[in-house]
Design an enzyme around this catalytic site. Structure first.
Site, PDB file in Angstrom:
ATOM      1  N   HIS A   1       0.713   0.041  -2.554  1.00 17.97           N
ATOM      2  CA  HIS A   1      -0.613  -0.550  -2.436  1.00 17.97           C
ATOM      3  C   HIS A   1      -0.653  -1.608  -1.330  1.00 17.97           C
ATOM      4  O   HIS A   1       0.328  -2.325  -1.077  1.00 17.97           O
ATOM      5  CB  HIS A   1      -1.029  -1.208  -3.750  1.00 17.97           C
TER       6      HIS A   1
ATOM      7  N   CYS B   1      -3.000   0.825   2.272  1.00 20.05           N
ATOM      8  CA  CYS B   1      -4.341   0.454   2.714  1.00 20.05           C
ATOM      9  C   CYS B   1      -4.305  -0.882   3.444  1.00 20.05           C
ATOM     10  O   CYS B   1      -3.429  -1.721   3.218  1.00 20.05           O
ATOM     11  CB  CYS B   1      -5.275   0.379   1.519  1.00 20.05           C
TER      12      CYS B   1
END
Length: 326
Positions: A86, A139
């Site tokens: 993440h 991301c």
């Protein structure tokens, strides 16, 4: 010359931020480093969270692995880091700022975030005539090395006053067989996971950094310590730039700072769209491939496959057309 690598894959199993393909990305890159680039098994450190017998990718362990990677390097060595997991953008909680207006972070399994400023500090310690290539399949990864020159991408474009960043679509079907979950951790999910990790119930947007400092202390980002110590004094000392950063870092990002990177699930397989594209292009191109050629090839591949993310290249001018890794 010694070739050394740190590979980090985090699936966050059993949490609301669970991913599927991150550890697979690391396993594929591990094989690629040995078979294509001539790395030795003993010089590759893996941190994954799906096997408790392995070193867990906590904030402390990742920082230690990166510090040892750089600290043991000599001039001429080849250093490589792959991160699949993440990413999160922490909004400003003070009047501090960087070239994107946020702190771009990677998210360890214990939520002890590692900021773009920390990555910058690690890269600045890389010895002379030694480069450090970072592949980040996460991301908001476009700004992961703070203040490095953007060669391919538009992440350093600041939002105009009143302009909002794009709404992030957390998951979608690319076609009937391909389900994509984005490797972006929404702030509300990060806060819930941080509450679970720390046992604190009063965490909210606006006190995330102080919570991380309180929870992890000296194992947290040094930037949090600087913010904590100067809170209420009207001045932030942690980000004063005393000299121009070195340009030993090469970042290949899975997307721009305001974009997401896909965690793909299809026909019993799971992988990062960016990581898979890298392996595809490398398999097609035997022999030398430059950083520029790889990123442009990956961009074209992902566009053809209808993924919205646009990978980027961040490095000094001299490293744009240098061979990928070595």
């Amino acid at each position: 010359m010694v070739k050394k690598a740190v590979l980090i894959g985090i699936n966050y199993t059993g949490t609301e931020g669970e991913l599927r393909g991150c550890v697979n990305d690391v396993k594929r890159m591990h094989k690629c480093l040995i078979e294509r680039f001539g790395f030795s098994e003993e010089n590759i450190t893996q941190l994954i969270d799906t096997d408790k017998s392995k070193t867990q990718p906590t904030g402390k362990n990742i920082r230690q692995a990166l510090s040892e990677l750089v600290g043991s390097a000599n001039s001429g060595d080849v250093l490589f880091v792959h991160y699949s997991g993440h990413g999160v953008r922490l909004p400003p909680e003070t009047d501090e700022d960087d070239n994107t207006g946020f702190d771009e972070c990677i998210v360890p399994c214990d939520m002890n975030n590692i900021t773009d400023d920390e990555i910058r500090e690690i890269v600045d310690k890389v010895p002379k005539d030694c480069s450090m290539t970072i592949v980040s399949d996460s991301c908001h990864s476009g700004g992961l090395i703070d203040a490095v020159k953007e060669q391919i991408g538009d992440s350093t474009k600041k939002l105009e006053k009143g302009e909002e960043s794009k709404e992030i679509e957390q998951e979608y079907w690319r076609d009937n067989n391909v389900h994509v979950v984005n490797r972006s951790l929404p702030l509300h999910s990060m806060i819930n996971m941080l509450k679970q990790e720390t046992g604190k119930d009063d965490i909210e947007v606006g006190n995330i950094r102080t919570t991380l400092f309180d929870a992890f202390g000296e194992d947290a980002s040094p930037k949090l310590l600087n913010v904590q110590e100067t809170e209420g004094q009207g001045e932030i000392l942690g980000d004063i730039v005393t000299e121009k950063p070195k340009d030993n870092g090469i970042l290949l990002s899975g997307c721009q700072t305001d974009q997401t990177s896909g965690d793909v699930r299809t026909k019993g397989q799971a992988y990062g769209a960016f990581s898979d594209a890298i392996q595809t292009i490398l398999a097609e191109r035997q022999g030398k491939i430059t950083n520029r050629e790889l990123v442009l090839g990956v961009r074209e591949f992902l566009e053809y496959e209808c993924y919205p993310q646009k990978p980027g290249l961040y490095c000094s001018d001299s490293n744009v057309d240098a061979p990928f890794i070595c």
